[in-house]
Scaffold this active site. Sequence first.
Site, PDB file in Angstrom:
ATOM      1  N   CYS A  86      23.193  62.811 -77.039  1.00  0.00           N
ATOM      2  CA  CYS A  86      24.130  61.686 -77.148  1.00  0.00           C
ATOM      3  C   CYS A  86      23.445  60.411 -77.641  1.00  0.00           C
ATOM      4  O   CYS A  86      24.120  59.454 -78.014  1.00  0.00           O
ATOM      5  CB  CYS A  86      24.793  61.419 -75.802  1.00  0.00           C
ATOM      6  SG  CYS A  86      25.322  62.909 -74.937  1.00  0.00           S
ATOM      7  N   CYS A 209      35.857  60.238 -66.592  1.00  0.00           N
ATOM      8  CA  CYS A 209      35.175  61.044 -67.607  1.00  0.00           C
ATOM      9  C   CYS A 209      35.658  60.623 -69.000  1.00  0.00           C
ATOM     10  O   CYS A 209      36.848  60.385 -69.205  1.00  0.00           O
ATOM     11  CB  CYS A 209      35.492  62.525 -67.413  1.00  0.00           C
ATOM     12  SG  CYS A 209      35.215  63.160 -65.742  1.00  0.00           S
ATOM     13  N   LYS A 331      34.406  55.631 -72.547  1.00  0.00           N
ATOM     14  CA  LYS A 331      35.561  56.030 -71.751  1.00  0.00           C
ATOM     15  C   LYS A 331      36.867  55.866 -72.515  1.00  0.00           C
ATOM     16  O   LYS A 331      37.743  56.731 -72.436  1.00  0.00           O
ATOM     17  CB  LYS A 331      35.621  55.201 -70.459  1.00  0.00           C
ATOM     18  CG  LYS A 331      36.830  55.489 -69.595  1.00  0.00           C
ATOM     19  CD  LYS A 331      36.787  56.918 -69.049  1.00  0.00           C
ATOM     20  CE  LYS A 331      38.134  57.360 -68.485  1.00  0.00           C
ATOM     21  NZ  LYS A 331      39.087  57.708 -69.578  1.00  0.00           N
ATOM     22  N   HIS A 335      33.659  59.304 -77.478  1.00  0.00           N
ATOM     23  CA  HIS A 335      32.245  59.677 -77.450  1.00  0.00           C
ATOM     24  C   HIS A 335      31.948  60.812 -78.440  1.00  0.00           C
ATOM     25  O   HIS A 335      31.741  61.956 -78.048  1.00  0.00           O
ATOM     26  CB  HIS A 335      31.879  60.109 -76.022  1.00  0.00           C
ATOM     27  CG  HIS A 335      30.441  60.444 -75.818  1.00  0.00           C
ATOM     28  ND1 HIS A 335      29.428  60.024 -76.663  1.00  0.00           N
ATOM     29  CD2 HIS A 335      29.825  61.188 -74.866  1.00  0.00           C
ATOM     30  CE1 HIS A 335      28.268  60.481 -76.222  1.00  0.00           C
ATOM     31  NE2 HIS A 335      28.472  61.201 -75.141  1.00  0.00           N
TER      32      HIS A 335
END
Length: 390
Positions: A86, A209, A331, A335
């Site tokens: 990431c 998440c 969020k 992502h």
Amino acid sequence: MRDAYLVGAAQSDFGSFPDESYRSLFEQAYTATLSSVPHGIDPDDIDEAVIGTLGVGGRQIGLPGPAVTEHVGLSGIPCTRVENACAASGYAVRQAVQAVKSGMADVVLAGGVEVMTDLSGDATRWWLGVSGETEWERLSGTTFAGVYAQMASSHMKKYGTTTEHLSHVAVKNHRNGAKNPHAQLRFECSLEDAMNAPTVADPLTLYHCCPTTDGAACALIVSEDVVEEYTDDPIRVAGVGAGSDKVGLFQRDTYSGVPASQRAAEQAYEMAGVGPDDIDFAEVHDCFSIAELMAYEDLGFCEPGEAGPYVASGATDYGGDVVVNASGGLKSKGHPIGATGAGQVAEAFTQLSGRAGERQVEDARYGLTHNVGGSGGAAVVHIFETEEQP
């Protein structure tokens, strides 16, 4: 070493785009980045490129950098792929800064891209899992939500952090993301929504998440020798820091913090000659709500154990100590793994050049970006600085 400057940055929309390819998404970000440079830029000025991507779903794992740069007409320049989960494009930006500071290049394109939403849920979990420890975590059935749930449980037990504290992160970031035209989830949520949502991995609910996302982002880093060709209002790369750690959570001494982030922040603050109190806004890695709380502590915005009350006090909202994730963060904004770090830099550029519209942080001089790979196997922090306002 020479100074390095950020003269342009932008992202594609983040979301689910079944009609787009990783090449076309990158082209959107690249074209917008060229347009963002105040004086304009000739693509022939770009000396080299560094591209971050994980290659979710096995999509062009070999040579994805040349594949996207050739697509936008940059064929022939040196091009390097960076894979740090990431944190891939956060490290791509760091590598671009290194190239400029060392004198090997005057203009470097750093970017990232990922397409994730065309996979089944099982395949997505498998591909996200490759960024954690493979033999003892992924292959034993642990998901990434499960790994961060263990971190949240540890933080709760050690410091008394609550589900309500985790939910304040979601409420703030959704409120900010609702004002971001590039965000994936442009809606607000209440504290009750976040606390009472279905459980994903106890104690994390659905609102704790981030989503899986398609998208791309780019940034242009240039040297002090040429910066005046591109802007009258330079944004200096004041500090850069990076750190790594054991990939497996079970291998570490702590579950309630990310030592790689602490090392990266320490280096960045030292290079910039500033401290946490000087930062006006920060884009931090909030793949799960607990990740943002740990980032407050790892970056020095508050003391260890105080992150829960800190977010609940409004300290990380507009009018507080430091505005965190004005973009909506992972969020709400989304992502796309390989594009996340460059997307954070794009938000920093937008804020420091006064183009953020409804989500503008007033009188911002220092902006920080914090990008974490996996559950903390790698982390990178950048600090950007504008000229002091008269």
